[in-house]
Design an enzyme around this catalytic site. Structure first.
Site, mmCIF file in Angstrom:
data_model
loop_
_atom_site.group_PDB
_atom_site.id
_atom_site.type_symbol
_atom_site.label_atom_id
_atom_site.label_comp_id
_atom_site.label_asym_id
_atom_site.label_seq_id
_atom_site.Cartn_x
_atom_site.Cartn_y
_atom_site.Cartn_z
ATOM 1 N N TYR A 1 0.816 -1.103 -0.049
ATOM 2 C CA TYR A 1 0.090 -0.029 0.018
ATOM 3 C C TYR A 1 0.788 1.257 -0.070
ATOM 4 O O TYR A 1 1.917 1.353 0.460
ATOM 5 C CB TYR A 1 -0.773 -0.079 1.138
ATOM 6 C CG TYR A 1 -2.151 0.943 1.456
ATOM 7 C CD1 TYR A 1 -3.087 0.438 0.361
ATOM 8 C CD2 TYR A 1 -2.434 1.946 1.873
ATOM 9 C CE1 TYR A 1 -4.219 1.226 0.301
ATOM 10 C CE2 TYR A 1 -3.545 2.790 1.841
ATOM 11 C CZ TYR A 1 -4.296 2.500 0.874
ATOM 12 O OH TYR A 1 -5.487 3.276 0.994
ATOM 13 N N SER B 1 -19.492 -4.894 -2.061
ATOM 14 C CA SER B 1 -18.576 -4.615 -1.193
ATOM 15 C C SER B 1 -19.090 -3.384 -0.166
ATOM 16 O O SER B 1 -20.154 -2.926 -0.395
ATOM 17 C CB SER B 1 -17.388 -3.827 -1.739
ATOM 18 O OG SER B 1 -17.828 -2.696 -2.617
ATOM 19 N N ASP C 1 -20.839 -13.914 -10.056
ATOM 20 C CA ASP C 1 -21.664 -14.959 -10.132
ATOM 21 C C ASP C 1 -21.257 -15.848 -8.799
ATOM 22 O O ASP C 1 -20.075 -15.778 -8.243
ATOM 23 C CB ASP C 1 -21.176 -15.857 -11.282
ATOM 24 C CG ASP C 1 -22.265 -15.913 -12.426
ATOM 25 O OD1 ASP C 1 -23.342 -15.435 -11.994
ATOM 26 O OD2 ASP C 1 -21.881 -16.026 -13.521
ATOM 27 N N ARG C 2 -22.308 -16.384 -8.051
ATOM 28 C CA ARG C 2 -22.111 -17.039 -6.866
ATOM 29 C C ARG C 2 -23.228 -18.166 -6.476
ATOM 30 O O ARG C 2 -24.122 -17.884 -7.202
ATOM 31 C CB ARG C 2 -21.904 -15.867 -5.923
ATOM 32 C CG ARG C 2 -23.307 -14.913 -5.692
ATOM 33 C CD ARG C 2 -23.005 -13.609 -5.221
ATOM 34 N NE ARG C 2 -22.283 -13.457 -4.304
ATOM 35 C CZ ARG C 2 -21.302 -12.578 -4.053
ATOM 36 N NH1 ARG C 2 -20.873 -11.802 -4.977
ATOM 37 N NH2 ARG C 2 -20.631 -12.566 -3.041
HETATM 38 N N1 LIG Z 1 -9.498 4.029 -3.421
HETATM 39 C C1 LIG Z 1 -10.089 4.372 -2.196
HETATM 40 O O1 LIG Z 1 -10.048 5.619 -1.583
HETATM 41 C C2 LIG Z 1 -10.723 3.425 -1.417
HETATM 42 C C3 LIG Z 1 -11.436 3.344 -0.215
HETATM 43 C C4 LIG Z 1 -12.085 2.430 0.365
HETATM 44 C C5 LIG Z 1 -11.879 1.062 -0.381
HETATM 45 N N2 LIG Z 1 -11.162 1.104 -1.205
HETATM 46 C C6 LIG Z 1 -10.914 -0.371 -2.178
HETATM 47 O O2 LIG Z 1 -12.089 -0.687 -2.477
HETATM 48 C C7 LIG Z 1 -12.245 -2.227 -2.629
HETATM 49 C C8 LIG Z 1 -13.300 -2.668 -1.781
HETATM 50 O O3 LIG Z 1 -13.182 -2.404 -0.433
HETATM 51 P P1 LIG Z 1 -14.208 -2.750 0.868
HETATM 52 O O4 LIG Z 1 -13.806 -2.308 2.103
HETATM 53 O O5 LIG Z 1 -15.386 -2.215 0.451
HETATM 54 O O6 LIG Z 1 -14.185 -4.238 0.525
HETATM 55 P P2 LIG Z 1 -15.089 -5.575 0.992
HETATM 56 O O7 LIG Z 1 -16.267 -5.017 1.702
HETATM 57 O O8 LIG Z 1 -14.042 -6.339 1.826
HETATM 58 O O9 LIG Z 1 -15.528 -6.274 -0.558
HETATM 59 C C9 LIG Z 1 -14.676 -6.723 -1.210
HETATM 60 C C10 LIG Z 1 -15.210 -6.789 -2.550
HETATM 61 O O10 LIG Z 1 -14.254 -7.149 -3.761
HETATM 62 C C11 LIG Z 1 -14.920 -8.165 -4.228
HETATM 63 N N3 LIG Z 1 -13.881 -9.210 -4.815
HETATM 64 C C12 LIG Z 1 -12.906 -9.848 -3.829
HETATM 65 N N4 LIG Z 1 -11.962 -10.630 -4.636
HETATM 66 C C13 LIG Z 1 -12.444 -10.257 -5.968
HETATM 67 C C14 LIG Z 1 -12.104 -10.846 -7.286
HETATM 68 N N5 LIG Z 1 -10.766 -11.741 -7.094
HETATM 69 N N6 LIG Z 1 -12.413 -10.400 -8.335
HETATM 70 C C15 LIG Z 1 -13.634 -9.682 -8.216
HETATM 71 N N7 LIG Z 1 -13.983 -9.193 -7.065
HETATM 72 C C16 LIG Z 1 -13.423 -9.485 -6.057
HETATM 73 C C17 LIG Z 1 -15.882 -8.892 -3.529
HETATM 74 O O11 LIG Z 1 -16.926 -9.633 -4.242
HETATM 75 P P3 LIG Z 1 -17.564 -11.197 -3.427
HETATM 76 O O12 LIG Z 1 -18.353 -10.877 -2.717
HETATM 77 O O13 LIG Z 1 -17.954 -11.745 -5.121
HETATM 78 O O14 LIG Z 1 -16.263 -11.877 -3.373
HETATM 79 C C18 LIG Z 1 -16.596 -7.807 -2.753
HETATM 80 O O15 LIG Z 1 -17.596 -7.197 -3.352
HETATM 81 C C19 LIG Z 1 -10.776 -2.892 -1.888
HETATM 82 O O16 LIG Z 1 -9.882 -2.824 -2.984
HETATM 83 C C20 LIG Z 1 -10.476 -1.405 -1.191
HETATM 84 O O17 LIG Z 1 -8.905 -1.471 -1.346
HETATM 85 C C21 LIG Z 1 -10.320 2.109 -1.950
#
Ligand SMILES: NC(=O)c1ccc[n+]([C@@H]2O[C@H](COP(=O)([O-])OP(=O)(O)OC[C@H]3O[C@@H](n4cnc5c(N)ncnc54)[C@H](OP(=O)(O)O)[C@@H]3O)[C@@H](O)[C@H]2O)c1
Length: 371
Positions: A91, A191, A214-215
């Site tokens: 990160y 997410s 898909d799930r």
């Molecule tokens: N840029 C920013 O400022 C910022 C801020 C916050 C979060 N984020 C990023 O946003 C993302 C989500 O964060 P979160 O905290 O909301 O996560 P989270 O609630 O843990 O959810 C993760 C999501 O990623 C999907 N996923 C996981 N592995 C995957 C794969 N191999 N292919 C496709 N989809 C996949 C999951 O789908 P399934 O349910 O299908 O597994 C779920 O929708 C992360 O990458 C995080 O680092 C970025």
């Protein structure tokens, strides 16, 4: 001569009395600091790597409370995917070692320094920036590093409001002027960020087309997102087919796309955008690049942007009013029930390894450490 001598003596005694007073104050301050020395438990890492290898629960002495500082008892702190990336060293924020894990959470103010006017004992507060180190029982920090949140929102709501809902809020406000009736399309819709997007958009009257993988429990997830206010929930495969055209007979093509995932399907998502639309990439969960079909750039003049909440908070450090307004608006949505919590599992602090394991392998629930 005698007159000069007397003046010198007077000055010497004035200087001595001033020195004596300042020494007395310094000694009193030191004694007070020693008396108030607090120890906390913290999840510490001294090198980057897998959490099982590098993260340890340790006892740490807190820094003394300076006049501009606050002592915070951490109440709850979630484990987010970015926290794991930070431990691994992948990160872009790398706190100096030894570092305490965790970026988000809520704490109760226990004590404030003499110059602090923005916070009082008993207030709840959340960190402003990344790298705070929230996986600990107590912290001493600069009062400007935290921001007060109302105490009438739930503990889990307060612990999880600072990153994901703020990210959703900014992406919906800063990239395209959205009016009620406009459409946003997003992948990773289940997410925590995706769920916040659905609910904040619904509060703005903006329609959402939500893409999930898909799930086996697809129907269940679809129904859950629809009950949060999503207008359409489709799978990644749907993005390829004519079913999307049916949707665009009912709602306008999206001006804004939000990409949490990357990989081949995000190219299909990009193709659904309206002319002059914007795709904002904020996550790369598939760890695959975003394919960009030339025709969407040439014939639709699509703009590709990225968003990082940490950078936004850094850029607005000197203008806390904008951050305060966003947090207040999100707390209002929480209080009024228009923004619900992500699916949370509460984990006792000592079971942190389980919470981190589960965050690495399963993404359907947010694991929140309770201190
Ligand atoms: N840029 C920013 O400022 C910022 C801020 C916050 C979060 N984020 C990023 O946003 C993302 C989500 O964060 P979160 O905290 O909301 O996560 P989270 O609630 O843990 O959810 C993760 C999501 O990623 C999907 N996923 C996981 N592995 C995957 C794969 N191999 N292919 C496709 N989809 C996949 C999951 O789908 P399934 O349910 O299908 O597994 C779920 O929708 C992360 O990458 C995080 O680092 C970025």
């Amino acid at each position: 001569m005698r007159a000069i001598w007397r003046v010198r003596q007077t000055w010497a005694s004035v200087w001595y009395r001033a020195w004596e007073r300042s020494e007395h104050r310094r000694t009193a301050r030191c004694a007070e600091s020693a008396r108030n020395l607090h120890i906390c438990s913290a999840l510490v890492y001294r090198e980057n790597g897998a959490h099982t290898d590098v993260l340890r629960l340790e006892r740490l002495a807190l820094a003394p409370l300076d006049k501009h500082c606050v002592r915070l008892k951490i109440l709850a702190a979630p484990v987010n995917p970015a926290d794991i990336n930070m431990l691994e060293g992948t990160y872009p924020v790398r706190p100096p070692f030894p570092a305490v894990g965790g970026n988000e959470g809520v704490g109760e103010v226990m004590e404030v320094g003499s110059d602090v006017t923005s916070l009082s004992p008993g207030d709840w507060a959340i960190p402003v920036g990344a790298g705070f180190g929230t996986w600990r029982t107590e912290a001493v920090c600069d009062a400007n590093d935290i921001i007060k949140v109302p105490k009438d929102i739930s503990l889990l709501g307060a612990a999880t409001i600072g990153v994901n809902p703020c990210t959703a809020y900014r992406m919906l406000h800063d990239f395209q002027p959205l009016r009620p009736g406009d459409t946003v399309i997003q992948n990773g819709a289940n997410s925590a960020v995706g769920q916040a997007v659905i609910q904040i958009a619904a509060a703005l009257g903006v329609k959402t087309i939500c893409v999930i993988r898909d799930r086996p429990n697809q129907q269940e997830v679809m129904e859950e997102l629809l009950s949060m206010g999503a207008d359409y929930v489709v799978t990644e495969e749907t993005l390829k087919g004519s079913e999307m055209d049916k949707i665009f007979q009912e709602v306008p093509r999206p001006k804004l796309g939000l990409n949490c995932v990357g990989g081949p399907y995000s190219g299909y998502l990009l193709s659904q955008l309206d002319h002059e639309g914007t795709l904002v990439t904020y996550g790369g969960m598939s760890k695959k690049p975003l394919p960009v079909p030339a025709k969407v750039l040439i014939f639709k003049n699509i703009t590709l942007r990225g968003f990082w909440m940490t950078m936004w908070k850094r850029d607005h450090r000197k203008d806390p009013a904008k951050l305060q307004a966003m947090v207040a608006s999100l707390c209002d949505l929480l209080q009024s029930g228009r923004l619900s919590l992500p699916r949370c599992v509460q984990v006792p602090f000592g079971d942190y390894a389980h919470a981190l394991d589960m965050t690495e392998c399963a993404h359907q629930q947010k694991h929140v450490l309770l201190m």
